[in-house]
Write a protein that holds these residues in place. Sequence first.
Motif, PDB file in Angstrom:
ATOM      1  N   PHE A 270       6.262  -7.421   3.540  1.00  0.00           N
ATOM      2  CA  PHE A 270       6.991  -6.556   4.470  1.00  0.00           C
ATOM      3  C   PHE A 270       7.066  -5.107   4.006  1.00  0.00           C
ATOM      4  N   ASP A 271       6.376  -4.765   2.916  1.00  0.00           N
ATOM      5  CA  ASP A 271       6.261  -3.350   2.602  1.00  0.00           C
ATOM      6  C   ASP A 271       5.523  -2.654   3.753  1.00  0.00           C
ATOM      7  N   PRO A 272       6.018  -1.510   4.221  1.00  0.00           N
ATOM      8  CA  PRO A 272       5.311  -0.797   5.293  1.00  0.00           C
ATOM      9  C   PRO A 272       4.051  -0.133   4.764  1.00  0.00           C
ATOM     10  N   VAL A 273       3.015  -0.099   5.599  1.00  0.00           N
ATOM     11  CA  VAL A 273       1.779   0.609   5.263  1.00  0.00           C
ATOM     12  C   VAL A 273       1.385   1.472   6.449  1.00  0.00           C
ATOM     13  N   SER A 274       0.753   2.590   6.170  1.00  0.00           N
ATOM     14  CA  SER A 274       0.291   3.499   7.205  1.00  0.00           C
ATOM     15  C   SER A 274      -1.214   3.356   7.390  1.00  0.00           C
ATOM     16  N   GLU A 275      -1.689   3.680   8.583  1.00  0.00           N
ATOM     17  CA  GLU A 275      -3.131   3.644   8.829  1.00  0.00           C
ATOM     18  C   GLU A 275      -3.836   4.553   7.824  1.00  0.00           C
ATOM     19  N   GLY A 276      -4.864   4.015   7.162  1.00  0.00           N
ATOM     20  CA  GLY A 276      -5.618   4.767   6.167  1.00  0.00           C
ATOM     21  C   GLY A 276      -5.018   4.773   4.780  1.00  0.00           C
ATOM     22  N   GLU A 277      -3.826   4.159   4.605  1.00  0.00           N
ATOM     23  CA  GLU A 277      -3.192   4.155   3.283  1.00  0.00           C
ATOM     24  C   GLU A 277      -4.004   3.325   2.304  1.00  0.00           C
ATOM     25  N   LEU A 278      -4.122   3.819   1.069  1.00  0.00           N
ATOM     26  CA  LEU A 278      -4.857   3.116   0.024  1.00  0.00           C
ATOM     27  C   LEU A 278      -4.035   1.926  -0.477  1.00  0.00           C
ATOM     28  N   LEU A 279      -4.624   0.732  -0.376  1.00  0.00           N
ATOM     29  CA  LEU A 279      -3.950  -0.484  -0.814  1.00  0.00           C
ATOM     30  C   LEU A 279      -4.474  -0.981  -2.151  1.00  0.00           C
ATOM     31  N   GLY A 280      -5.756  -0.762  -2.405  1.00  0.00           N
ATOM     32  CA  GLY A 280      -6.351  -1.265  -3.638  1.00  0.00           C
ATOM     33  C   GLY A 280      -7.777  -0.782  -3.771  1.00  0.00           C
ATOM     34  N   HIS A 281      -8.484  -1.377  -4.725  1.00  0.00           N
ATOM     35  CA  HIS A 281      -9.901  -1.079  -4.937  1.00  0.00           C
ATOM     36  C   HIS A 281     -10.664  -2.380  -5.156  1.00  0.00           C
ATOM     37  N   ARG A 282     -11.880  -2.409  -4.649  1.00  0.00           N
ATOM     38  CA  ARG A 282     -12.778  -3.497  -4.965  1.00  0.00           C
ATOM     39  C   ARG A 282     -13.280  -3.333  -6.404  1.00  0.00           C
ATOM     40  N   ALA A 283     -13.895  -4.379  -6.907  1.00  0.00           N
ATOM     41  CA  ALA A 283     -14.358  -4.352  -8.292  1.00  0.00           C
ATOM     42  C   ALA A 283     -15.351  -3.231  -8.540  1.00  0.00           C
ATOM     43  N   ASP A 284     -16.114  -2.832  -7.507  1.00  0.00           N
ATOM     44  CA  ASP A 284     -17.094  -1.758  -7.677  1.00  0.00           C
ATOM     45  C   ASP A 284     -16.516  -0.375  -7.424  1.00  0.00           C
ATOM     46  N   GLY A 285     -15.191  -0.306  -7.230  1.00  0.00           N
ATOM     47  CA  GLY A 285     -14.533   0.969  -7.011  1.00  0.00           C
ATOM     48  C   GLY A 285     -14.324   1.344  -5.562  1.00  0.00           C
ATOM     49  N   THR A 286     -14.873   0.568  -4.621  1.00  0.00           N
ATOM     50  CA  THR A 286     -14.703   0.861  -3.206  1.00  0.00           C
ATOM     51  C   THR A 286     -13.221   0.802  -2.837  1.00  0.00           C
ATOM     52  N   PRO A 287     -12.706   1.849  -2.179  1.00  0.00           N
ATOM     53  CA  PRO A 287     -11.283   1.816  -1.806  1.00  0.00           C
ATOM     54  C   PRO A 287     -11.014   0.802  -0.698  1.00  0.00           C
ATOM     55  N   VAL A 288      -9.865   0.180  -0.752  1.00  0.00           N
ATOM     56  CA  VAL A 288      -9.398  -0.743   0.291  1.00  0.00           C
ATOM     57  C   VAL A 288      -8.220  -0.072   0.980  1.00  0.00           C
ATOM     58  N   VAL A 289      -8.357   0.215   2.269  1.00  0.00           N
ATOM     59  CA  VAL A 289      -7.320   0.938   2.993  1.00  0.00           C
ATOM     60  C   VAL A 289      -6.827   0.105   4.174  1.00  0.00           C
ATOM     61  N   ALA A 290      -5.629   0.413   4.620  1.00  0.00           N
ATOM     62  CA  ALA A 290      -5.064  -0.257   5.794  1.00  0.00           C
ATOM     63  C   ALA A 290      -5.754   0.282   7.045  1.00  0.00           C
ATOM     64  N   GLU A 291      -6.302  -0.617   7.856  1.00  0.00           N
ATOM     65  CA  GLU A 291      -7.021  -0.174   9.057  1.00  0.00           C
ATOM     66  C   GLU A 291      -6.074   0.178  10.199  1.00  0.00           C
ATOM     67  N   PHE A 292      -4.803  -0.169  10.061  1.00  0.00           N
ATOM     68  CA  PHE A 292      -3.797   0.227  11.038  1.00  0.00           C
ATOM     69  C   PHE A 292      -2.433   0.215  10.352  1.00  0.00           C
ATOM     70  N   GLY A 293      -1.466   0.829  10.982  1.00  0.00           N
ATOM     71  CA  GLY A 293      -0.121   0.857  10.438  1.00  0.00           C
ATOM     72  C   GLY A 293       0.633  -0.419  10.772  1.00  0.00           C
ATOM     73  N   GLY A 294       1.452  -0.866   9.847  1.00  0.00           N
ATOM     74  CA  GLY A 294       2.235  -2.080  10.052  1.00  0.00           C
ATOM     75  C   GLY A 294       2.928  -2.461   8.771  1.00  0.00           C
ATOM     76  N   ARG A 295       2.928  -3.754   8.476  1.00  0.00           N
ATOM     77  CA  ARG A 295       3.506  -4.240   7.228  1.00  0.00           C
ATOM     78  C   ARG A 295       2.528  -5.198   6.562  1.00  0.00           C
ATOM     79  N   ILE A 296       2.488  -5.149   5.240  1.00  0.00           N
ATOM     80  CA  ILE A 296       1.670  -6.086   4.480  1.00  0.00           C
ATOM     81  C   ILE A 296       2.445  -7.388   4.322  1.00  0.00           C
ATOM     82  N   LEU A 297       1.730  -8.492   4.280  1.00  0.00           N
ATOM     83  CA  LEU A 297       2.393  -9.795   4.182  1.00  0.00           C
ATOM     84  C   LEU A 297       1.614 -10.677   3.214  1.00  0.00           C
ATOM     85  N   PHE A 298       2.346 -11.417   2.394  1.00  0.00           N
ATOM     86  CA  PHE A 298       1.800 -12.383   1.436  1.00  0.00           C
ATOM     87  C   PHE A 298       0.719 -11.767   0.535  1.00  0.00           C
TER      88      PHE A 298
END
Length: 322
Positions: A270-298
Amino acid sequence: MTSPRQYQFKSINYTALAAGPRVIIMGATHGNEVCGTKAIQRVMEEIDSGLLHIAAGSVTFVPIVNPLAYAQNTRNGDRNLNRDLFPKEKPLDFEDQVANWLCPLLGQHDVLLDLHSFAATGEPFVMVGPLDNDGTLQPFRHAAKERAWARRLGVRRFVDGWLATYGDGVQRRSRSADELETVLRYGVGTTEYMRSTGGYALTLECGQHDDPAAPDVAYRAIMNTLAHLGLIAAADPEPVAFDEMEALSMVVVHDKLHADDAFVRPWKSFDPVSEGELLGHRADGTPVVAEFGGRILFPAANAAANTEWYYLTRPNTTFGRE
């Protein structure tokens, strides 16, 4: 060492003279989630003392669904009971034994309330099922009843879309039709099984495991359920107002593709996330971003490769108005 064969299963039923729905209320599906157990025991004490009377229908209480996990004070005995919950001709673990007892019991009822708690801090929430549909994944015909009941449990946060979103992820990563069917079954827990029998069901997450308020949340939900369904002589609880609700739909699940994929911070459900917000990185360094605004779950920082890493939810502005 205690053998699993030393454990037994226990359910307690109260049946009124007048007709009414057959309700089952459960605690400790996961053994370290005891708020439901405490609340059930409190309600049974009130019934047994004469303070509370079941006036119509019947209610079955299962204070401890998984006695092995409960005795160990662990989430699971041998595995997660709330996945792949089906009767097994050849049970392989303790949870299979539980399922062989529990599934027929669920099938004898119309309505299930399953009481849980969670590890992180946060407010209580309820998981609800799909809208009415004739699909193959989770056909259903009680959405209006289920959602009206959910709004009367005493919580303000609602989440839907679990099995469909989980199923989309399974389909994406499955290599064959047989594997797809097998892994989809893994997404079936107590409420999904209950709906498969023609009933309806809710999972209420009552708060953090050790929160002293969590048993009170569970108790209020039980009492509100008994009143709403007409099992006790009490007024129907007022539903939470639409402008006070937070309803969320699970939309997409993202997998952890490599063991070294990592979040940028310790996300909580339930942490809020914004569209385009950086959530993490893949093992090769590729950024993982939120594709839309909402809340992260589990979010599962320690997930294995090629399993669910996190879900994203969107606000559901039509919940309860469908």
